[in-house]
Design a protein around this motif. Structure first.
Motif, PDB file in Angstrom:
ATOM      1  N   GLY A 154       0.781  -1.228   0.000  1.00 50.70           N
ATOM      2  CA  GLY A 154       0.000   0.000   0.000  1.00 50.70           C
ATOM      3  C   GLY A 154       0.808   1.270   0.000  1.00 50.70           C
ATOM      4  N   SER A 155       2.133   1.167  -0.119  1.00 51.89           N
ATOM      5  CA  SER A 155       3.006   2.334  -0.085  1.00 51.89           C
ATOM      6  C   SER A 155       2.851   3.169  -1.353  1.00 51.89           C
ATOM      7  CB  SER A 155       4.458   1.891   0.070  1.00 51.89           C
ATOM      8  OG  SER A 155       5.326   2.993   0.098  1.00 51.89           O
ATOM      9  N   VAL A 156       2.996   4.487  -1.211  1.00 49.34           N
ATOM     10  CA  VAL A 156       2.877   5.403  -2.349  1.00 49.34           C
ATOM     11  C   VAL A 156       4.014   5.187  -3.346  1.00 49.34           C
ATOM     12  CG1 VAL A 156       2.858   7.825  -3.052  1.00 49.34           C
ATOM     13  CG2 VAL A 156       1.723   7.143  -0.941  1.00 49.34           C
ATOM     14  N   ILE A 157       3.677   5.175  -4.631  1.00 49.28           N
ATOM     15  CA  ILE A 157       4.682   5.073  -5.689  1.00 49.28           C
ATOM     16  C   ILE A 157       5.181   6.478  -6.008  1.00 49.28           C
ATOM     17  CG2 ILE A 157       5.158   4.364  -8.055  1.00 49.28           C
ATOM     18  CD1 ILE A 157       4.588   2.031  -6.229  1.00 49.28           C
ATOM     19  N   TRP A 158       6.501   6.662  -5.971  1.00 49.80           N
ATOM     20  CA  TRP A 158       7.099   7.969  -6.244  1.00 49.80           C
ATOM     21  C   TRP A 158       7.815   7.988  -7.585  1.00 49.80           C
ATOM     22  CZ3 TRP A 158       7.849  12.626  -3.365  1.00 49.80           C
ATOM     23  CH2 TRP A 158       7.109  12.684  -2.192  1.00 49.80           C
ATOM     24  N   LYS A 159       7.705   9.139  -8.255  1.00 47.43           N
ATOM     25  CA  LYS A 159       8.488   9.369  -9.468  1.00 47.43           C
ATOM     26  C   LYS A 159       9.889   9.778  -9.021  1.00 47.43           C
ATOM     27  CE  LYS A 159       8.697  12.304 -13.615  1.00 47.43           C
ATOM     28  NZ  LYS A 159       8.035  13.419 -14.341  1.00 47.43           N
ATOM     29  N   CYS A 160      10.888   9.070  -9.505  1.00 53.92           N
ATOM     30  CA  CYS A 160      12.266   9.327  -9.083  1.00 53.92           C
ATOM     31  C   CYS A 160      13.170   9.509 -10.292  1.00 53.92           C
ATOM     32  CB  CYS A 160      12.795   8.160  -8.246  1.00 53.92           C
ATOM     33  SG  CYS A 160      11.802   7.766  -6.793  1.00 53.92           S
ATOM     34  N   LYS A 161      14.225  10.261 -10.082  1.00 52.71           N
ATOM     35  CA  LYS A 161      15.228  10.435 -11.132  1.00 52.71           C
ATOM     36  C   LYS A 161      16.535   9.823 -10.663  1.00 52.71           C
ATOM     37  CE  LYS A 161      17.184  13.736 -14.410  1.00 52.71           C
ATOM     38  NZ  LYS A 161      17.183  15.141 -14.884  1.00 52.71           N
ATOM     39  N   CYS A 162      17.095   8.976 -11.522  1.00 47.89           N
ATOM     40  CA  CYS A 162      18.342   8.300 -11.182  1.00 47.89           C
ATOM     41  C   CYS A 162      19.534   9.181 -11.543  1.00 47.89           C
ATOM     42  CB  CYS A 162      18.432   6.964 -11.929  1.00 47.89           C
ATOM     43  SG  CYS A 162      19.864   5.947 -11.466  1.00 47.89           S
ATOM     44  N   LYS A 163      20.632   8.939 -10.894  1.00 50.47           N
ATOM     45  CA  LYS A 163      21.869   9.684 -11.130  1.00 50.47           C
ATOM     46  C   LYS A 163      22.279   9.624 -12.599  1.00 50.47           C
ATOM     47  CE  LYS A 163      26.687   9.787  -9.481  1.00 50.47           C
ATOM     48  NZ  LYS A 163      27.656   9.131  -8.568  1.00 50.47           N
TER      49      LYS A 163
END
Length: 217
Positions: free
Chosen positions: A94-103
């Motif tokens: 149930g955890s929120v999905i986050w938009k992430c940017k990789c290095k």
């Protein structure tokens, strides 16, 4: 339904909770549980757990049917930077999905739980980088520690491979020609020593080549 004594529940799962211990306090029975969501351990009323009145240690938001969201905006987890939350939820926790940017520049979508618990720390490029570096380091180590003038001296004393049909390094059976082949590698070059009808002849030539080429090692 048969009555189950409180102490008999120790070491069992009850409605998703793992019961680790039981105690009586103020005429009430309490269970020391492990939360099925965040894995936090705490004492709580056993009757509430057994009746299904609670679903977590308190980290679960019943009204919205998901774990309480955690604000991780701009936080960095390994190679990943959390940019913004999405409306999606992880189906397992149930955890929120986050938009992430990789290095490396890739954009990926990772659950907050996976980021916070360090299960995911890159888009996958980190594992590839480690694999590449370990391969290069292994090759460099062999060159620095075992190679003399392009020859790996460690191979000279290595055991004969199990699939070797002759029992001697550098000699193998050529099924297409029905001959025994002798060969040797020296200073990074491969030397073909000929084909022979008898295995003993091929072995003899290989041994002679070892004396001539490899005696300095």
């Amino acid at each position: 339904m048969a009555y189950i004594r409180a102490k008999d529940r120790i070491g069992t799962m009850v409605n998703g909770f793992y019961i680790q211990d039981i105690k009586r306090e103020n005429n009430k029975t309490f269970a020391y549980i492990k939360c099925p969501y965040c894995k936090k351990q705490k004492w709580t009323r056993l009757d509430s757990v057994a009746a299904g009145k609670v679903v977590s240690c308190g980290c679960y938001n019943e009204e919205n049917n998901h774990k309480k969201p955690v604000d991780i905006k701009d936080m960095v987890f390994g190679y990943l930077k959390a940019l913004e939350p999405t409306k999606e939820r992880n189906k397992n926790n149930g955890s929120v999905i986050w938009k992430c940017k990789c290095k490396c520049g890739n954009v990926v979508f990772i659950s907050a739980a996976d980021l916070l618990e360090k299960r995911v720390q890159s888009c996958g490029c980190f594992a590839a980088e480690v694999h590449s570096k370990s391969g290069k380091n292994a090759g460099k180590s062999v060159v620095e520690n075992f190679c003399v003038e392009g020859t790996n001296i460690k191979n000279l004393t290595a055991k004969v491979p199990k699939n070797n049909t002759s029992g001697v390094k550098g000699v193998h059976w050529d099924e297409s020609r029905k001959k025994w082949v002798a060969q040797i590698e020296f200073k990074g070059k491969h030397y073909y020593l000929g084909r022979y009808s008898k295995k003993e002849e091929a072995i003899s030539i290989r041994k002679l080549a070892e004396k001539n080429y490899l005696k300095i090692f």
